[in-house]
Scaffold this motif. Structure first.
Motif, PDB file in Angstrom:
ATOM      1  N   TYR A 319     125.303  21.166  11.178  1.00 55.32           N
ATOM      2  CA  TYR A 319     125.848  20.174  10.328  1.00 55.32           C
ATOM      3  C   TYR A 319     124.706  18.930  10.329  1.00 55.32           C
ATOM      4  O   TYR A 319     124.652  18.344   9.665  1.00 55.32           O
ATOM      5  CB  TYR A 319     127.374  19.834  10.554  1.00 55.32           C
ATOM      6  CG  TYR A 319     127.839  18.737   9.594  1.00 55.32           C
ATOM      7  CD1 TYR A 319     128.278  17.466  10.505  1.00 55.32           C
ATOM      8  CD2 TYR A 319     127.848  18.578   8.363  1.00 55.32           C
ATOM      9  CE1 TYR A 319     128.672  16.360   9.493  1.00 55.32           C
ATOM     10  CE2 TYR A 319     128.105  17.663   7.600  1.00 55.32           C
ATOM     11  CZ  TYR A 319     128.595  16.507   8.337  1.00 55.32           C
ATOM     12  OH  TYR A 319     128.971  15.423   7.392  1.00 55.32           O
ATOM     13  N   LEU A 320     124.552  18.645  11.663  1.00 58.81           N
ATOM     14  CA  LEU A 320     123.634  17.619  12.055  1.00 58.81           C
ATOM     15  C   LEU A 320     122.534  17.735  11.318  1.00 58.81           C
ATOM     16  O   LEU A 320     121.959  16.722  10.582  1.00 58.81           O
ATOM     17  CB  LEU A 320     123.400  17.353  13.339  1.00 58.81           C
ATOM     18  CG  LEU A 320     124.423  16.910  14.255  1.00 58.81           C
ATOM     19  CD1 LEU A 320     124.049  16.976  15.804  1.00 58.81           C
ATOM     20  CD2 LEU A 320     125.059  15.583  14.010  1.00 58.81           C
ATOM     21  N   TYR A 321     121.682  18.917  10.997  1.00 59.03           N
ATOM     22  CA  TYR A 321     120.448  18.957  10.309  1.00 59.03           C
ATOM     23  C   TYR A 321     120.744  18.854   8.801  1.00 59.03           C
ATOM     24  O   TYR A 321     119.848  18.518   8.147  1.00 59.03           O
ATOM     25  CB  TYR A 321     119.976  20.442  10.613  1.00 59.03           C
ATOM     26  CG  TYR A 321     119.540  20.516  12.018  1.00 59.03           C
ATOM     27  CD1 TYR A 321     119.785  21.337  13.170  1.00 59.03           C
ATOM     28  CD2 TYR A 321     118.034  19.584  12.325  1.00 59.03           C
ATOM     29  CE1 TYR A 321     118.869  21.459  14.381  1.00 59.03           C
ATOM     30  CE2 TYR A 321     117.438  19.763  13.420  1.00 59.03           C
ATOM     31  CZ  TYR A 321     117.877  20.544  14.572  1.00 59.03           C
ATOM     32  OH  TYR A 321     117.422  20.618  15.844  1.00 59.03           O
ATOM     33  N   THR A 322     121.889  19.232   8.434  1.00 58.24           N
ATOM     34  CA  THR A 322     122.386  19.090   6.927  1.00 58.24           C
ATOM     35  C   THR A 322     122.227  17.790   6.529  1.00 58.24           C
ATOM     36  O   THR A 322     121.689  17.376   5.652  1.00 58.24           O
ATOM     37  CB  THR A 322     123.709  19.709   6.778  1.00 58.24           C
ATOM     38  OG1 THR A 322     123.852  21.175   7.085  1.00 58.24           O
ATOM     39  CG2 THR A 322     123.691  19.591   5.242  1.00 58.24           C
ATOM     40  N   ILE A 323     122.963  16.872   7.404  1.00 62.84           N
ATOM     41  CA  ILE A 323     122.824  15.399   7.304  1.00 62.84           C
ATOM     42  C   ILE A 323     121.425  14.986   7.171  1.00 62.84           C
ATOM     43  O   ILE A 323     121.153  14.205   6.403  1.00 62.84           O
ATOM     44  CB  ILE A 323     123.603  14.752   8.480  1.00 62.84           C
ATOM     45  CG1 ILE A 323     124.963  15.104   8.619  1.00 62.84           C
ATOM     46  CG2 ILE A 323     123.374  13.017   8.318  1.00 62.84           C
ATOM     47  CD1 ILE A 323     125.581  14.225   9.647  1.00 62.84           C
ATOM     48  N   ALA A 324     120.411  15.383   8.126  1.00 61.40           N
ATOM     49  CA  ALA A 324     119.087  14.966   7.905  1.00 61.40           C
ATOM     50  C   ALA A 324     118.360  15.454   6.954  1.00 61.40           C
ATOM     51  O   ALA A 324     117.932  14.642   6.059  1.00 61.40           O
ATOM     52  CB  ALA A 324     118.365  15.657   9.261  1.00 61.40           C
ATOM     53  N   TRP A 325     118.567  16.779   6.462  1.00 57.02           N
ATOM     54  CA  TRP A 325     117.935  17.221   5.175  1.00 57.02           C
ATOM     55  C   TRP A 325     118.311  16.493   4.109  1.00 57.02           C
ATOM     56  O   TRP A 325     117.696  16.321   3.000  1.00 57.02           O
ATOM     57  CB  TRP A 325     118.220  18.877   5.002  1.00 57.02           C
ATOM     58  CG  TRP A 325     117.644  19.721   5.997  1.00 57.02           C
ATOM     59  CD1 TRP A 325     118.301  20.573   6.849  1.00 57.02           C
ATOM     60  CD2 TRP A 325     116.376  19.730   6.265  1.00 57.02           C
ATOM     61  NE1 TRP A 325     117.486  21.485   7.684  1.00 57.02           N
ATOM     62  CE2 TRP A 325     116.426  20.945   7.235  1.00 57.02           C
ATOM     63  CE3 TRP A 325     114.958  19.306   5.927  1.00 57.02           C
ATOM     64  CZ2 TRP A 325     114.985  21.458   7.651  1.00 57.02           C
ATOM     65  CZ3 TRP A 325     113.923  19.887   6.628  1.00 57.02           C
ATOM     66  CH2 TRP A 325     113.815  20.735   7.359  1.00 57.02           C
ATOM     67  N   GLU A 326     119.765  16.464   3.968  1.00 58.76           N
ATOM     68  CA  GLU A 326     120.324  15.723   2.714  1.00 58.76           C
ATOM     69  C   GLU A 326     120.113  14.168   2.579  1.00 58.76           C
ATOM     70  O   GLU A 326     120.385  13.451   1.545  1.00 58.76           O
ATOM     71  CB  GLU A 326     121.702  15.884   2.588  1.00 58.76           C
ATOM     72  CG  GLU A 326     121.912  17.460   2.308  1.00 58.76           C
ATOM     73  CD  GLU A 326     123.281  18.073   2.031  1.00 58.76           C
ATOM     74  OE1 GLU A 326     124.046  17.292   1.975  1.00 58.76           O
ATOM     75  OE2 GLU A 326     123.162  19.224   1.619  1.00 58.76           O
ATOM     76  N   SER A 327     119.382  13.459   3.792  1.00 52.33           N
ATOM     77  CA  SER A 327     119.069  12.200   3.698  1.00 52.33           C
ATOM     78  C   SER A 327     117.778  11.882   3.167  1.00 52.33           C
ATOM     79  O   SER A 327     117.254  10.755   3.264  1.00 52.33           O
ATOM     80  CB  SER A 327     119.625  11.366   4.803  1.00 52.33           C
ATOM     81  OG  SER A 327     118.946  12.048   5.973  1.00 52.33           O
ATOM     82  N   ILE A 328     117.061  12.865   2.856  1.00 47.91           N
ATOM     83  CA  ILE A 328     115.622  12.905   2.315  1.00 47.91           C
ATOM     84  C   ILE A 328     115.860  12.551   0.910  1.00 47.91           C
ATOM     85  O   ILE A 328     116.250  13.360   0.118  1.00 47.91           O
ATOM     86  CB  ILE A 328     114.842  14.001   2.619  1.00 47.91           C
ATOM     87  CG1 ILE A 328     114.581  14.374   4.310  1.00 47.91           C
ATOM     88  CG2 ILE A 328     113.314  13.967   2.252  1.00 47.91           C
ATOM     89  CD1 ILE A 328     113.966  15.490   4.497  1.00 47.91           C
TER      90      ILE A 328
END
Lengths: 329, 443, 165
Positions: A319-328
């Motif tokens: 989920y953390l990576y999802t946050i990162a990907w989706e904040s680009i």
């Protein structure tokens, strides 16, 4: 006079009843002893009323839980969220625990009950015959000697949101190591991108293509089920500090200074801003797993090693990576 | 011609009032209930909403007192109050024995300098200062009740009669004050019969130290009916009467009544702000006893209770006196006009109680079925308490009540003044208090 | 002098003394209940972000217009809190870190208290805030009623001089 005597007896009887009924039931309930009565209180008010429970393998432990102040929760470390029990002030909830393996288990509070909520732990020591609890494997950061306190700022990040669908187009051209589980665990997305960028066989792919590939690699390690579990765990356990968006601005860390790597170890700071892609894209799953298991060494990040199973930790990481990907943007 | 309905005229009512058994059984039950409440508070759940002590003392009994006992019975609670009973039974040498024969106790007279309702007013101020904690802590409530029980017992062994009730009990203080406006009174029927009776058995029997023939106000009569029982000529009447009968131009009042009346009003205002207002910092300040915020709260509370309100009232009384023809000393005026504070305070507290207690009435039955908060189910109820809300009905009711209070105190002010002009300052004072309560409860 | 108690019947017959009360009572009911036209404000969408801590709602006093479509975001900052609005069937519960959101239409005018609906400590029953929808008409009515009460008191004693009432 007879009437006077009767009156006196009535008073004695009523007053004795008023005394004996509550005291008697209190004494009786203590004498029974099959149930363990556990009071949950904010750590400021004493925490769990029983720190350590002794038990035997296979013996059911009947717990009678209540809260003395605010809403708390009860769960055994590494158990599924479905088994978590909420405890309301003044109300009693009963639960029975049985342990098949001897060893030390942790129980903890699952609903935020103040800034010291994460300290609300207790132990259950289970003794007896049988194989000990299958222990978790050694954390990756210890296995591979990764310094999880080292900075992990990604220099290169995608210029626009990467798409796993687009990345899938190139899946058959990738070297073996790229889709290896080991690589995923030990390499940060930014480092993997750099490795792929230096591959001659992929030199015709654009920077963005390679980011799409990295995204595709990341996504295939995480099913939608682990994703949704990760969200739930993050919201229940972490968002109060990390913020609902992961920005590091949760209600529990107001008033703390923003994290600055040069000041590590000099007091409590806010969690990092996960919505800044540079932060997480430079971190490998092993590093994140290490931070979650070990805790933050003076930054206020608790140690979750005895509370969360590896699967639960990796679902949070996904989920953390999802946050990162989706904040680009 | 005064409007009175003598209850003793009905033979069945008279028999009931005379009966020591009926009253005794009620007192035995309240005493057992009181002791149970103390124990529940000491060993029961620390969560106030699940403890019999908190819910029954501060919600159930308080509401019964303010909405039923006082407005419809004057000082009627005092006739069944358990607190003085152990001491009184010892003083009388028995439970069903009339006063004056055998008994234990030194029977000293209460010191003159400590008479009046001054200490009762002080006691009520203490309740206000420590109320936020006491009302929400079962243990502290229990300790306070236990302390009062023991104190009353000790005082009964040293002093004569119901000294605790007369001079110390904070509840007794305002119950007596507002009983003057209440619809029940005890008086003699025919004074000539008393004149011919030399022994004065009624005075000997009275635990309150009252002399029925001289009883002009219901403030100090606890409706215990002892005089009724011992009078050889059946000359005691228990009258229903119109509200406000002890207030009027010819009635006597003392300075300490003014002080108590003002303390009660100040407490109604501050308690409304603390418990019913939207100001969380005020509530926390009132709760964290010993903290700097609490000292600030205590200071402001005392300034309002001992400075602002008495100051405004004194100014009104002084002005009223100067707007009249005759001149009286300031002390006399303060005492005389204190009657205006009676209906004002009675209604203010009723209105406050409606907001405070009605919302929490949903806790009463659950705490009857599980008094100690241990998960019992004595009368088989579902345990979830419904949390009430103020409805448009309860809000309108409070407005109507406050207006009745303003009407009533304005009437008293006018009746005891020569002219409307002379009544104006006190009417203005009443209007100010009413406006403040209106804003706090409904604003 | 003996005080004879009047028979109740005689007391009731003296009702004529109280006849003055009837127009006042009527006027009082009118003041209290007559529907009054309220100034019209176009209903708008509002977002109320309310933070709950022990034992305070922030903001604790809120003013909106009748007809507004209100979205409440309840943010608990320390423990689990709730939000229950008197007079409306509206309730939210929020853990710290999990903002709860709900929407209602403020179709009733007046002042409504909102309370914490999840036990959050000793002063929980007193964790209160105020939502004012439009004018606080009841307060205004109360003031007018107060003036009426004073006039009624004075008029009821018009023909009586001191010492005779």
């Amino acid at each position: 006079m007879r009437k006077e005597g009767l009156a006196r007896w009535i008073v004695i009887f009523l007053v004795l009843a008023a005394i004996v009924v509550p005291l008697g039931s209190w004494w009786l309930s203590r004498a029974q002893g099959t149930q363990i009565e556990m009071h949950a209180r904010m750590p400021e008010n004493g925490g769990w009323s029983i720190d350590t429970i002794q038990a035997k393998v296979g013996q059911p432990i009947q717990l009678r839980l209540t809260s003395d102040d605010v809403v708390h929760g009860f769960a055994i470390g590494k158990s599924d969220m479905e088994s978590w029990v909420s405890i309301f002030p003044g109300e009693y909830v009963e639960t029975t625990l049985i342990f098949e393996h001897p060893g030390k288990y942790t129980f903890y509070c699952t609903r935020w009950c103040g800034p010291n909520h994460w300290r609300m732990h207790g132990d259950i020591i289970v003794t007896g015959e049988g194989d000990p609890i299958p222990s978790d494997p050694l954390p990756l950061f210890l296995q591979y000697n990764i310094d999880i306190d080292a900075p992990h700022y990604a220099e290169n990040i995608p210029g626009s949101p990467p798409s796993a669908e687009r990345g899938a187009r190139f899946s058959n051209r990738l070297p073996d190591y790229a889709i290896d589980m080991q690589t995923y665990l030990l390499t940060s997305p930014a480092d993997l991108w750099l490795k792929l960028r230096s591959e001659p066989s992929l030199s015709d792919l654009s920077d963005m293509d390679l980011w799409d590939v990295v995204r595709w690699i990341w996504d295939r390690q995480n099913s939608s089920r682990t994703q949704s579990l990760g969200v739930k765990l993050f919201m229940a356990l972490a968002s109060a500090a990390h913020g609902e968006s992961g920005r590091g601005d949760g209600v529990m860390v107001r008033g703390l200074p923003v994290m600055d790597h040069s000041r590590m170890g000099s007091g409590l700071v806010r969690p990092p801003d996960f919505t800044d892609p540079h932060v997480l894209l430079g971190a490998s799953p092993a590093l994140l797993e290490g931070k979650i298991i070990r805790g933050g060494m003076g930054t206020g990040m608790p140690s979750w090693g005895s509370i969360l199973s590896r699967d639960q930790i990796h679902s949070i990481i996904s989920y953390l990576y999802t946050i990162a990907w989706e904040s680009i943007k | 011609m005064t409007t009175r309905l003598d209850l003793t005229r009905s033979p069945r009512t008279l028999a009931l009032l005379r009966s020591r058994w009926a009253q005794f059984l009620l007192r035995a039950i309240t005493l057992a209930g009181f002791i149970f409440t103390i124990l529940a508070g000491l060993i029961g759940s620390v969560v106030g909403s699940h403890n019999f002590a908190i819910i029954f003392v501060w919600i159930a009994w308080w509401t019964a007192l303010k909405l039923a006992f006082i407005p419809f019975g004057g000082r009627s609670w005092c006739s069944i109050c358990p607190i003085p009973m152990p001491g009184e039974w010892l003083q009388n040498g028995g439970i069903l024995q009339p006063r004056g024969r055998a008994g234990i106790g030194l029977g000293k007279r209460w010191p003159k300098s400590l008479r009046g309702t001054w200490m009762q007013a002080g006691g009520f101020l203490l309740i206000g200062l420590f109320g936020a904690l006491t009302l929400t802590s079962a243990k502290i409530t229990a300790i306070v009740l236990l302390f009062i029980l023991v104190l009353a017992l000790v005082l009964s062994l040293v002093f004569e009669r119901r000294s605790f009730c007369n001079y110390l009990c904070p509840i007794g203080g305002f119950t007596g004050l507002y009983a003057q406006a209440g619809p029940v009174e005890l008086r003699v029927k025919d004074a000539d019969i008393c004149a011919a009776h030399s022994e004065k058995t009624c005075y000997t029997a009275c635990p309150w130290g009252q002399y029925p023939l001289a009883l002009k106000s219901s403030a100090n009569c606890g409706l215990c009916m002892e005089c009724l029982r011992v009078c050889p000529s059946d000359n005691i009447a228990v009258n229903l009467r119109p509200w406000g009968s002890d207030l009027g131009p010819k009635t006597k009042h003392r300075l300490d009544e003014a002080f108590l009346g003002l303390v009660m009003l100040a407490s109604a205002l501050v308690d409304s702000a603390v418990f019913l207002g939207p100001w969380g910092q005020l509530k926390s300040a009132a709760y964290n006893i010993g903290s700097p915020d609490w000292f600030l709260f205590a200071g402001v509370f005392l300034v309002i209770a001992l400075g602002v309100l008495p100051g405004l009232y004194t100014a009104s009384a002084w002005l009223a006196d100067h707007l009249g023809s005759a001149r009286a000393s300031l002390r006399k005026s303060l005492a005389y006009y204190s009657q205006v504070l009676v209906p004002l305070g009675l209604i203010a507290w009723i209105a406050f109680t409606i907001s405070f207690a009605i919302v929490k009435f949903g806790y009463v039955l659950p705490v009857v079925t599980d008094p100690l908060g241990w998960g019992w189910n004595l009368i088989g109820l579902s345990k979830s308490a419904w949390v009430g809300e103020t409805t448009s009905f309860s809000l309108i009711l409070q407005v109507a009540l406050l207006m009745v209070g303003l009407f009533w105190s304005s009437r008293v002010a006018r009746r005891i003044s020569d002219t409307i002009r002379q009544a104006a300052p006190l009417i203005a004072f009443s209007a100010f208090i009413t406006l403040a309560m209106l804003w706090l409860l409904v604003g | 002098m003996p005080m004879k108690a009047l028979p109740f019947k005689t007391a009731l017959i003296n009702w004529k003394r109280w006849a003055w009360a009837i127009p006042f009572a009527g006027l009082a009911l009118l003041i209290l209940f007559i529907p009054l036209p309220l100034p019209f404000h176009a209903p708008q969408d509002r977002l109320l972000r309310i933070e709950a801590s022990t034992f305070q709602f922030t903001p604790g006093e809120i003013q909106i217009n009748p007809g507004d479509r209100v979205t409440v975001e309840l943010v608990s900052t320390d423990v689990v809190h709730g939000f229950s609005l008197d007079g409306y069937d509206f309730e939210l519960k929020a853990d710290p870190g999990q903002t709860a959101t709900g929407t209602f239409i403020a179709d009733q005018a007046g002042v409504f208290r909102f309370r914490c609906s999840v036990a959050c400590g000793n002063l929980h029953p007193f964790m209160i805030g105020k939502l004012q929808v439009g004018l606080n008409l009841l307060f205004v009515r109360g003031i007018v009623l107060g003036l009426l009460a004073i006039s009624a008191a004075l008029i009821s004693l018009k023909n009586v001089s001191r010492g005779m009432a």
